[in-house]
Design a protein around this motif. Sequence first.
Motif, PDB file in Angstrom:
ATOM      1  N   ALA A 148       9.022  24.140   4.186  1.00  0.00           N
ATOM      2  CA  ALA A 148       8.114  25.210   4.622  1.00  0.00           C
ATOM      3  C   ALA A 148       6.701  24.687   4.850  1.00  0.00           C
ATOM      4  O   ALA A 148       5.962  25.212   5.699  1.00  0.00           O
ATOM      5  N   ASN A 149       6.326  23.671   4.078  1.00  0.00           N
ATOM      6  CA  ASN A 149       4.967  23.133   4.159  1.00  0.00           C
ATOM      7  C   ASN A 149       4.920  21.704   4.686  1.00  0.00           C
ATOM      8  O   ASN A 149       3.849  21.095   4.690  1.00  0.00           O
ATOM      9  N   ASN A 150       6.058  21.198   5.144  1.00  0.00           N
ATOM     10  CA  ASN A 150       6.130  19.862   5.755  1.00  0.00           C
ATOM     11  C   ASN A 150       5.627  18.758   4.824  1.00  0.00           C
ATOM     12  O   ASN A 150       4.815  17.901   5.221  1.00  0.00           O
ATOM     13  N   ILE A 151       6.092  18.770   3.587  1.00  0.00           N
ATOM     14  CA  ILE A 151       5.663  17.770   2.611  1.00  0.00           C
ATOM     15  C   ILE A 151       6.893  17.176   1.933  1.00  0.00           C
ATOM     16  O   ILE A 151       7.848  17.879   1.616  1.00  0.00           O
ATOM     17  N   MET A 152       6.840  15.880   1.714  1.00  0.00           N
ATOM     18  CA  MET A 152       7.859  15.182   0.938  1.00  0.00           C
ATOM     19  C   MET A 152       7.187  14.600  -0.308  1.00  0.00           C
ATOM     20  O   MET A 152       6.011  14.235  -0.257  1.00  0.00           O
ATOM     21  N   TYR A 153       7.950  14.517  -1.368  1.00  0.00           N
ATOM     22  CA  TYR A 153       7.425  14.020  -2.634  1.00  0.00           C
ATOM     23  C   TYR A 153       8.278  12.876  -3.177  1.00  0.00           C
ATOM     24  O   TYR A 153       9.459  12.762  -2.857  1.00  0.00           O
ATOM     25  N   LEU A 154       7.662  12.079  -4.030  1.00  0.00           N
ATOM     26  CA  LEU A 154       8.397  11.112  -4.835  1.00  0.00           C
ATOM     27  C   LEU A 154       7.827  11.180  -6.247  1.00  0.00           C
ATOM     28  O   LEU A 154       6.695  10.735  -6.485  1.00  0.00           O
ATOM     29  N   GLN A 155       8.594  11.766  -7.150  1.00  0.00           N
ATOM     30  CA  GLN A 155       8.212  11.799  -8.566  1.00  0.00           C
ATOM     31  C   GLN A 155       8.708  10.519  -9.205  1.00  0.00           C
ATOM     32  O   GLN A 155       9.907  10.231  -9.168  1.00  0.00           O
ATOM     33  N   MET A 156       7.783   9.758  -9.768  1.00  0.00           N
ATOM     34  CA  MET A 156       8.109   8.460 -10.355  1.00  0.00           C
ATOM     35  C   MET A 156       7.815   8.507 -11.841  1.00  0.00           C
ATOM     36  O   MET A 156       6.657   8.678 -12.245  1.00  0.00           O
ATOM     37  N   ASN A 157       8.842   8.372 -12.653  1.00  0.00           N
ATOM     38  CA  ASN A 157       8.710   8.371 -14.108  1.00  0.00           C
ATOM     39  C   ASN A 157       9.123   7.027 -14.665  1.00  0.00           C
ATOM     40  O   ASN A 157       9.771   6.225 -13.982  1.00  0.00           O
ATOM     41  N   SER A 158       8.771   6.782 -15.907  1.00  0.00           N
ATOM     42  CA  SER A 158       9.131   5.527 -16.586  1.00  0.00           C
ATOM     43  C   SER A 158       8.805   4.318 -15.721  1.00  0.00           C
ATOM     44  O   SER A 158       9.636   3.411 -15.552  1.00  0.00           O
ATOM     45  N   LEU A 159       7.610   4.312 -15.201  1.00  0.00           N
ATOM     46  CA  LEU A 159       7.225   3.247 -14.267  1.00  0.00           C
ATOM     47  C   LEU A 159       7.186   1.887 -14.956  1.00  0.00           C
ATOM     48  O   LEU A 159       6.835   1.776 -16.140  1.00  0.00           O
ATOM     49  N   LYS A 160       7.542   0.864 -14.181  1.00  0.00           N
ATOM     50  CA  LYS A 160       7.589  -0.511 -14.665  1.00  0.00           C
ATOM     51  C   LYS A 160       6.654  -1.368 -13.824  1.00  0.00           C
ATOM     52  O   LYS A 160       6.377  -1.029 -12.659  1.00  0.00           O
ATOM     53  N   PRO A 161       6.194  -2.494 -14.354  1.00  0.00           N
ATOM     54  CA  PRO A 161       5.336  -3.374 -13.556  1.00  0.00           C
ATOM     55  C   PRO A 161       5.971  -3.761 -12.223  1.00  0.00           C
ATOM     56  O   PRO A 161       5.255  -3.915 -11.221  1.00  0.00           O
ATOM     57  N   GLU A 162       7.279  -3.904 -12.197  1.00  0.00           N
ATOM     58  CA  GLU A 162       7.945  -4.295 -10.944  1.00  0.00           C
ATOM     59  C   GLU A 162       7.974  -3.177  -9.908  1.00  0.00           C
ATOM     60  O   GLU A 162       8.417  -3.394  -8.769  1.00  0.00           O
ATOM     61  N   ASP A 163       7.517  -1.989 -10.256  1.00  0.00           N
ATOM     62  CA  ASP A 163       7.366  -0.915  -9.281  1.00  0.00           C
ATOM     63  C   ASP A 163       6.045  -1.023  -8.515  1.00  0.00           C
ATOM     64  O   ASP A 163       5.812  -0.252  -7.579  1.00  0.00           O
ATOM     65  N   THR A 164       5.194  -1.949  -8.930  1.00  0.00           N
ATOM     66  CA  THR A 164       3.921  -2.136  -8.239  1.00  0.00           C
ATOM     67  C   THR A 164       4.151  -2.504  -6.774  1.00  0.00           C
ATOM     68  O   THR A 164       4.871  -3.456  -6.469  1.00  0.00           O
ATOM     69  N   ALA A 165       3.561  -1.722  -5.876  1.00  0.00           N
ATOM     70  CA  ALA A 165       3.770  -1.923  -4.432  1.00  0.00           C
ATOM     71  C   ALA A 165       2.924  -0.923  -3.660  1.00  0.00           C
ATOM     72  O   ALA A 165       2.385   0.029  -4.242  1.00  0.00           O
ATOM     73  N   VAL A 166       2.848  -1.146  -2.367  1.00  0.00           N
ATOM     74  CA  VAL A 166       2.369  -0.104  -1.467  1.00  0.00           C
ATOM     75  C   VAL A 166       3.586   0.732  -1.071  1.00  0.00           C
ATOM     76  O   VAL A 166       4.604   0.182  -0.645  1.00  0.00           O
ATOM     77  N   TYR A 167       3.462   2.031  -1.251  1.00  0.00           N
ATOM     78  CA  TYR A 167       4.565   2.950  -0.958  1.00  0.00           C
ATOM     79  C   TYR A 167       4.283   3.649   0.363  1.00  0.00           C
ATOM     80  O   TYR A 167       3.210   4.235   0.550  1.00  0.00           O
ATOM     81  N   TYR A 168       5.269   3.611   1.247  1.00  0.00           N
ATOM     82  CA  TYR A 168       5.153   4.204   2.570  1.00  0.00           C
ATOM     83  C   TYR A 168       6.135   5.359   2.719  1.00  0.00           C
ATOM     84  O   TYR A 168       7.296   5.258   2.313  1.00  0.00           O
TER      85      TYR A 168
END
Length: 114
Positions: A75-95
């Motif tokens: 309805a609002n043209n939005i996408m989400y990514l909920q990220m929990n329990s983050l780890k150092p290896e998740d470090t990145a630019v997210y597109y």
Amino acid sequence: EVQLVESGGGVVQPGGSLRLSCAASGFTFSNYGMNWVRQAPGKGPEWVSSINGGSGITTYVDSVKGRFTISRDNANNIMYLQMNSLKPEDTAVYYCARLVSGYWGQGTQVTVSS
């Protein structure tokens, strides 16, 4: 003109959470599957997750299963990514990406560090 604008990145400690958003415009959002892709320093792009346009069926790379949740608000043209329990290896630019016809946002930096 297709536009994808990400937001919500930042610096977080290991075990922390972030929610990324992708605001879409210029096309009928609900007609397209959408994706999150990340690129870590010195590495190539890695597909993270996708969500179907109509049914909302989701898929994830194994390394984030059980920790990340993709969702969308057509309805609002939005996408989400909920990220929990983050780890150092998740470090990145997210597109945010609409892979059909190859549209990408500018990216948002996620840094997981103590």
